[in-house]
Design an enzyme around this catalytic site. Sequence first.
Site, PDB file in Angstrom:
ATOM      1  N   ALA A 129      -0.923  10.058  -0.728  1.00 25.46           N
ATOM      2  CA  ALA A 129      -1.319   8.743  -1.193  1.00 25.46           C
ATOM      3  C   ALA A 129      -2.761   8.759  -1.689  1.00 25.46           C
ATOM      4  O   ALA A 129      -3.567   9.347  -1.076  1.00 25.46           O
ATOM      5  CB  ALA A 129      -1.230   7.657  -0.030  1.00 25.46           C
ATOM      6  N   SER A 130      -3.183   8.272  -2.975  1.00 29.56           N
ATOM      7  CA  SER A 130      -4.096   8.013  -3.549  1.00 29.56           C
ATOM      8  C   SER A 130      -4.745   6.733  -3.735  1.00 29.56           C
ATOM      9  O   SER A 130      -3.898   6.115  -4.682  1.00 29.56           O
ATOM     10  CB  SER A 130      -3.869   8.968  -4.970  1.00 29.56           C
ATOM     11  OG  SER A 130      -5.186   8.901  -5.487  1.00 29.56           O
ATOM     12  N   ILE A 133     -10.670   4.653  -3.422  1.00 26.55           N
ATOM     13  CA  ILE A 133     -11.786   5.064  -2.801  1.00 26.55           C
ATOM     14  C   ILE A 133     -11.546   6.257  -1.916  1.00 26.55           C
ATOM     15  O   ILE A 133     -12.367   7.262  -1.924  1.00 26.55           O
ATOM     16  CB  ILE A 133     -12.493   4.095  -1.840  1.00 26.55           C
ATOM     17  CG1 ILE A 133     -12.731   2.798  -2.363  1.00 26.55           C
ATOM     18  CG2 ILE A 133     -13.326   4.371  -0.745  1.00 26.55           C
ATOM     19  CD1 ILE A 133     -13.761   2.751  -3.135  1.00 26.55           C
ATOM     20  N   LYS A 150      -7.550  11.139   5.932  1.00 21.65           N
ATOM     21  CA  LYS A 150      -8.036  10.397   4.862  1.00 21.65           C
ATOM     22  C   LYS A 150      -9.474  10.842   4.537  1.00 21.65           C
ATOM     23  O   LYS A 150     -10.430  10.982   5.371  1.00 21.65           O
ATOM     24  CB  LYS A 150      -8.179   8.789   5.458  1.00 21.65           C
ATOM     25  CG  LYS A 150      -8.586   7.909   4.032  1.00 21.65           C
ATOM     26  CD  LYS A 150      -8.595   6.544   4.814  1.00 21.65           C
ATOM     27  CE  LYS A 150      -9.033   5.454   3.411  1.00 21.65           C
ATOM     28  NZ  LYS A 150      -8.819   4.258   4.099  1.00 21.65           N
ATOM     29  N   ASP A 285      -6.471  -7.042   5.131  1.00 26.45           N
ATOM     30  CA  ASP A 285      -6.164  -6.442   3.914  1.00 26.45           C
ATOM     31  C   ASP A 285      -4.610  -5.809   4.139  1.00 26.45           C
ATOM     32  O   ASP A 285      -4.252  -5.000   3.865  1.00 26.45           O
ATOM     33  CB  ASP A 285      -6.839  -5.105   3.604  1.00 26.45           C
ATOM     34  CG  ASP A 285      -6.593  -4.571   2.183  1.00 26.45           C
ATOM     35  OD1 ASP A 285      -6.281  -5.522   1.423  1.00 26.45           O
ATOM     36  OD2 ASP A 285      -7.010  -3.497   2.072  1.00 26.45           O
TER      37      ASP A 285
END
Length: 519
Positions: A129-130, A133, A150, A285
Amino acid sequence: MRIVRLVKILYVAWRHGLDEIAASGAAATFRSPWLLRAVRLLHLGRKLQAPRGQRLREALESLGPIFVKFGQVLSTRRDLLPPDIADELALLQDRVPPFPGELAVKAIEKGLGKPIDALFDDFDRKPVASASIAQVHFARLKDGREVAVKVLRPNMAPVIERDLELLRTAGTLLVKVSADARRLRPLDVIDEFDKYLHDELDLIREAANATQLRRNFEGSPLLRVPEMFWDWCSTEVLTMERMRGIPIGQVERMRAAGIDLKRLSRDGVEIFFTQVFRHGFFHADMHPGNILVGDAGPDFNRYIALDFGIVGTLSDFDKNYLAQNFLAFFRRDYRRVAELHVESGWVPATTRVEELEGAVRACCEPVFDRPLKEISLGLVLMRLFQASRRFNVEIQPQLVLLQKTLLNIEGLGRQLDPDLDLWVTAKPILERWMREQIGLEGLVDRMKLESRQWARLLPELPRLAHDALARQARPQADPAVRELLVRLVAEQRRTRRWLAGFMALTLAGFGALIWLTVL
């Protein structure tokens, strides 16, 4: 480099027509023929057919990760933005190309102070995943545990500071030339964005948020929060338990796996209100990219939370205010809603309750004419914020985060179950919380909390009374006061014995009350 970046930003803004509102507002404000000509010149050589919200979203996407993140934060300020722009910005996703795996390895080795082979038994250099941030890699620890790592993007801090400075410059110019811009308070929004960004740049803070949320839901069948591995965490690196599940946006895949979507939608509502009213600490979020649903084992049909960079906190005052507001809305008790605003101090004390009541009624009655299952709690809260601006209400940041999260939860819930009646699901939770706060159970809990201080405070009362009266007597030299002080000192021992007896009786009564409550 800064000039080149500024030129690119200005070109993108012109190409997508972001200048037209500010320039037109300035021309109308100053009624200058020169400005009117400038506005017309700005339109030469371009065709602006798409709606303004879409053009703003596309411009932010073309400017890169920081501006995408800015748009995401801006989308949470529905109390400030027109609905069409807020809806478009809510569509922004972190569609950001990954950076090379070798750079990730270097960042991990620098952050944790060891070679990658000494840290992990296996490390997949291809990211899974990208985002704007950071990006995520899968790995395996030396003891065989599977983890997700991460890693912050390299050299993010100087890029962020540069773009923030440019944003502030643009915001300052807009405030000077546009009345619309002044109403939207761009500099306040940029300051809020600055705070969010710097919080997300500290992965230790994110790991701490996750640990608190995991503790709050320990043993819960509703929500799973991955474990953080602190020996493999730093400001630039976060290592957590690897989670497996189905992204919550893939409804058909979940249905094929046998997941109960109706139950899942109700559980999402309960998770939200549990975080808000029981814990006062909520994941802020909760968009589809940050949530999985377990499809096997003990996590089956259970939410799995990811990405804890943004959380919200609420005080007891905030929780009580929100619970009473929601219940008053449900009962259409608009006067109580107005009174709560005045009692909270968020509107001037001189505000006429009747005027505020009328504004709230005009805001909410059109909503309540619809079936309950079609009513959005998040939109009701947003309408309340918008109506309150007329009365100089300063909306609290934690409530803006909460409203944004509630909109996310409602969207997810109705995507899973179009017939979800959020009010029916939420009302028992709110009423139970209110009983716990103002009923017998709440009284017992507060007595338990306060009783820890009694043994220290009660014996001090005579001395505190003596000291206060002595301070009062010294400047006045009143004989009556001096006589009273002499009597107080003479009876101090007897008073202490009386207080000790009173405390014993109170504690005995408190114990009996708890015993009766348990029975």
